[in-house]
Design a protein around this motif. Structure first.
Motif, PDB file in Angstrom:
ATOM      1  N   PRO A  91      -4.580  -0.520   6.916  1.00 14.80           N
ATOM      2  CA  PRO A  91      -4.693  -1.312   8.214  1.00 14.80           C
ATOM      3  C   PRO A  91      -3.795  -0.616   9.190  1.00 14.80           C
ATOM      4  O   PRO A  91      -2.806  -0.168   8.854  1.00 14.80           O
ATOM      5  N   ASP A  92      -4.479  -0.476  10.344  1.00 18.23           N
ATOM      6  CA  ASP A  92      -3.753   0.285  11.420  1.00 18.23           C
ATOM      7  C   ASP A  92      -2.494  -0.607  11.872  1.00 18.23           C
ATOM      8  O   ASP A  92      -2.844  -1.803  12.087  1.00 18.23           O
TER       9      ASP A  92
ATOM     10  N   ARG B 160       1.218   7.211   1.024  1.00 16.88           N
ATOM     11  CA  ARG B 160       0.726   5.500   1.053  1.00 16.88           C
ATOM     12  C   ARG B 160      -0.553   5.620   0.463  1.00 16.88           C
ATOM     13  O   ARG B 160      -1.317   6.757   0.128  1.00 16.88           O
ATOM     14  N   ILE B 161      -1.303   4.380   0.055  1.00 13.29           N
ATOM     15  CA  ILE B 161      -2.558   4.413  -0.399  1.00 13.29           C
ATOM     16  C   ILE B 161      -3.518   4.173   0.750  1.00 13.29           C
ATOM     17  O   ILE B 161      -3.784   3.078   1.232  1.00 13.29           O
TER      18      ILE B 161
ATOM     19  N   LEU C 247       5.874   1.307   8.724  1.00 16.12           N
ATOM     20  CA  LEU C 247       4.841   0.577   9.689  1.00 16.12           C
ATOM     21  C   LEU C 247       5.048  -0.849   9.754  1.00 16.12           C
ATOM     22  O   LEU C 247       5.978  -1.504   8.950  1.00 16.12           O
ATOM     23  N   GLU C 248       4.642  -1.320  11.003  1.00 15.06           N
ATOM     24  CA  GLU C 248       5.030  -2.628  11.233  1.00 15.06           C
ATOM     25  C   GLU C 248       4.565  -3.781  10.156  1.00 15.06           C
ATOM     26  O   GLU C 248       3.494  -3.538   9.728  1.00 15.06           O
ATOM     27  N   GLY C 249       5.187  -4.571   9.839  1.00 20.39           N
ATOM     28  CA  GLY C 249       4.815  -5.644   8.985  1.00 20.39           C
ATOM     29  C   GLY C 249       5.268  -5.449   7.616  1.00 20.39           C
ATOM     30  O   GLY C 249       4.968  -6.289   6.568  1.00 20.39           O
ATOM     31  N   GLU C 250       5.642  -4.287   7.405  1.00 21.42           N
ATOM     32  CA  GLU C 250       5.920  -3.637   5.700  1.00 21.42           C
ATOM     33  C   GLU C 250       7.268  -4.043   5.639  1.00 21.42           C
ATOM     34  O   GLU C 250       8.134  -4.391   6.408  1.00 21.42           O
ATOM     35  N   SER C 251       7.925  -4.229   4.236  1.00 21.23           N
ATOM     36  CA  SER C 251       9.246  -4.568   3.843  1.00 21.23           C
ATOM     37  C   SER C 251      10.087  -3.214   4.226  1.00 21.23           C
ATOM     38  O   SER C 251       9.428  -1.881   4.036  1.00 21.23           O
ATOM     39  N   ILE C 252      11.513  -3.400   4.078  1.00 17.06           N
ATOM     40  CA  ILE C 252      12.282  -2.160   4.127  1.00 17.06           C
ATOM     41  C   ILE C 252      12.006  -1.445   2.990  1.00 17.06           C
ATOM     42  O   ILE C 252      12.081  -0.186   2.737  1.00 17.06           O
TER      43      ILE C 252
ATOM     44  N   ARG D 242       0.810  -1.278  -0.076  1.00 15.18           N
ATOM     45  CA  ARG D 242      -0.020   0.029   0.016  1.00 15.18           C
ATOM     46  C   ARG D 242       0.773   1.304  -0.144  1.00 15.18           C
ATOM     47  O   ARG D 242       0.510   2.422   0.627  1.00 15.18           O
ATOM     48  N   VAL D 243       1.942   1.066  -0.866  1.00 13.15           N
ATOM     49  CA  VAL D 243       2.951   2.520  -1.023  1.00 13.15           C
ATOM     50  C   VAL D 243       2.799   2.625  -2.308  1.00 13.15           C
ATOM     51  O   VAL D 243       2.917   1.798  -3.283  1.00 13.15           O
ATOM     52  N   LYS D 244       2.700   4.012  -2.699  1.00  7.62           N
ATOM     53  CA  LYS D 244       2.491   4.565  -4.155  1.00  7.62           C
ATOM     54  C   LYS D 244       3.935   4.399  -4.921  1.00  7.62           C
ATOM     55  O   LYS D 244       4.940   4.812  -4.384  1.00  7.62           O
ATOM     56  N   VAL D 245       4.113   3.774  -6.130  1.00  4.27           N
ATOM     57  CA  VAL D 245       5.079   3.617  -6.713  1.00  4.27           C
ATOM     58  C   VAL D 245       5.460   5.041  -7.435  1.00  4.27           C
ATOM     59  O   VAL D 245       6.528   5.097  -7.934  1.00  4.27           O
TER      60      VAL D 245
END
Ligand SMILES: Cc1cc2nc3c(=O)[nH]c(=O)nc-3n(C[C@H](O)[C@H](O)[C@H](O)COP(=O)(O)OP(=O)(O)OC[C@H]3O[C@@H](n4cnc5c(N)ncnc54)[C@H](O)[C@@H]3O)c2cc1C
Ligand code: FES
Lengths: 410, 117
Positions: free
Chosen positions: B16-17, B5-6, B33-38, A141-144
């Protein structure tokens, strides 16, 4: 020692785990996946079904995962498999970044990978495969970027273009890759047009769908390509420019735009037609091929199957390979949609359970036959078809192998 | 520049929080955010360049985002060759980008040596 080890927690691996764990044999199963989350490429998928409902990959994946966990399957993420070795006739040892794993049976469900099409400038930050944009958009959910150019037209590109648009990302154009030794048919407007017709049913525009159904004869296709508007036809509000090709991706520290040019119906650049399209990201869509290295390391024989995306490990309809206690399922056996992978996983899981019972279980034999026919049915009904000839090709391939592999207890 | 972010997706709904995670990238403090990739944390903070090509010094970022291409390798807490797209951010992680390496054994034609021929 585990009864079965499954490499890949995508739809195929998870569904195989569910089938084997639920078989009543009490099989102890471990699934390994190097991604931090289970679900494989299913996670990024988002499309509308013919009945209007949404296929939400994240939901589908978590349902599969919950079922597997409920059945006692041990799922470990963040574990990369780097090698494997056969333990005589006893099973397999698998090397990972978390040490060795041993099991009596091994299923490889490693999925597919994207082919790259090198375009000058493609190493700039901001250039990525179309699948990378899918995962960043729908999973992370990050914009490219704000405004992109897609290079390459195929069924996966079209599916992901619609997903990027859904997330509010603008696309300046979809163009063909430059003609070079690696792009092959992907830069030939006539060939690409012909393949586009196969997934025109996915287009949001009824005119587009209706038009496509009329343009079956090949002389008519050539005529349409010859008269194709230079500015492109709009699909998901994005110009699909069948008669333009990317020449170079431009930028200093990251993407600033793409140099494109008009091309003739056979893909040659029209002199003096060059133009610069501003963009802050670029997606390269080169198509998918089965990710089958581990099967090669295991020593499994291969077969070249262009309809299925490339080289695939030899296997029977029961998903058994010619190697003792080795099975394959999902996109490693050929590129198809996630629903087909789920159905194939059920076959592989059932075959493992049947073989685990020494081939004695009549109930499991019957279940295996049912699971095999379910694969065929799902394949016929698939919304996303990566190749028109998959069904025929597979029928023939399985037929050629005869029945030995299919029925042999592995 | 960050593209953001979307936050609200028409089908997937609200982002999601998740708790904020603080990491350091090349000396700069960033939040993910916790759970996301570097790779996701860096992109959300407007960072696309993850390293340079070791020989040419050309900038590189993610390419496949699913662990296949190795284009996104960074160092994490002293370990090099870590895939930014496959590694979740953890509180206090120190990440550094790949740098140009010396080429002591490379033959350079006299005309291209610093100081001229
Ligand atoms: C980038 C991409 C996007 C796609 N998008 C779509 C789409 O939008 N719609 C569609 O219908 N199909 C799509 N597909 C096709 C997709 O492959 C199938 O839909 C389906 O996900 C295949 O399921 P699978 O279980 O065979 O493999 P996958 O879903 O690919 O799962 C394989 C899993 O194996 C893991 N793995 C691989 N190698 C190793 C290893 N050595 N060690 C540990 N783990 C490993 C991977 O991390 C992955 O999680 C896409 C494929 C790709 C590559
Ligand atoms: S971007 Fe390809 S491995 Fe990370």
């Amino acid at each position: 020692m585990r009864d079965a080890l499954i490499v890949g927690a995508g739809p195929a691996g998870l569904s195989a785990a569910i089938a084997a764990a639920g078989s009543g044999n009490g099989m102890r199963i471990t699934v390994l996946d190097e991604y931090p989350r289970a679900g494989g490429r299913l996670l990024g998928q988002l499309h509308q079904e013919p009945d209007g409902s949404w296929w939400n990959g994240i939901k589908e994946a978590s349902q599969l995962m919950e079922r597997a966990l409920r059945d006692g399957v041990d799922i470990r993420t963040g574990v990369s498999v780097t090698g494997l070795e056969r333990n005589g006739d006893e099973g397999w040892t698998v090397w990972t970044n978390e040490g060795l794993f041993q099991a009596k049976r091994l299923l490889l469900a490693t999925g597919a990978a994207e082919s790259a099409i090198p375009v000058p400038g493609w190493t700039l930050p901001g250039v990525m495969s179309i699948g990378a944009a899918q995962v960043m958009t729908n999973v992370q959910r990050v914009k490219v970027g704000n405004r992109g150019v897609v290079i390459g037209m195929n069924v996966l590109a079209m599916a992901i273009v619609s997903e990027l648009r859904l997330a509010g990302i603008e696309l300046a154009a979809i163009v063909l890759p430059p003609k070079n030794a690696l792009s092959g048919h992907a830069s030939d407007p006539n060939r690409v047009f012909n393949s586009l017709l196969r997934f025109a049913h996915m287009a949001p525009n009824p005119m587009f769908r209706w038009g496509a159904s009329l343009i079956r004869p090949s002389w008519l296709q050539r005529l349409v390509v010859a008269g194709y508007p230079g500015s492109g036809l709009r699909i998901w509000d994005t110009p699909l420019q069948l008669r333009r090709s990317a020449l170079e991706i431009v930028g200093t520290d990251s993407v600033e735009g793409v140099r494109v040019a008009k091309i003739t119906p056979d893909g040659r650049v029209v002199a003096g037609s060059e133009r610069f399209v501003e963009a802050d990201f670029v997606c390269i869509a080169g198509g998918l091929y089965p990710l089958a290295e581990l099967a090669a390391v295991a020593g499994c024989p291969f077969r070249y199957a262009p309809q299925l995306g490339g080289h695939i490990p030899l296997h029977a309809e029961s998903m058994r390979t010619p190697l003792s206690r080795l099975y394959v399922a999902g996109n490693i056996t050929g590129v198809e949609s996630a629903k087909v992978a789920i159905a194939q996983g059920a076959v592989a899981g059932t075959a493992m359970a049947l073989d685990d019972s020494g081939g004695a279980s009549i109930a499991l034999s019957a279940e295996l036959e049912r699971a095999i026919s379910r694969v065929k049915q799902v394949r016929r009904e698939a919304v996303i078809q990566f190749h028109p000839d998959i069904e025929r090709f597979r029928e023939q391939m399985y037929l050629e192998q005869g029945t030995i592999l299919r029925y042999r207890i592995n | 520049m960050t593209f953001g972010r979307i936050e609200l997706h028409p089908v997937l709904g609200k982002l999601p929080d998740a708790p904020l995670i603080e990491v350091v990238f090349d000396g700069q403090r960033l939040f993910g955010l916790e759970g996301e990739s570097i790779a996701a944390t860096l992109l959300a903070n407007g960072i696309r360049k993850l390293r340079v090509q070791e020989e040419s010094d050309n900038p590189r970022g993610i390419y496949c985002n699913i662990g296949h291409c190795m284009e996104c390798r960074v160092s994490v807490d002293g370990f090099s060759g870590i895939r930014a797209c496959m590694t979740p951010v953890k509180e206090g992680m120190t990440i550094s980008s790949g740098i140009k390496l010396p080429l002591p054994f490379r033959h350079t034609p006299p005309s291209e040596r610093s100081g001229g021929a």
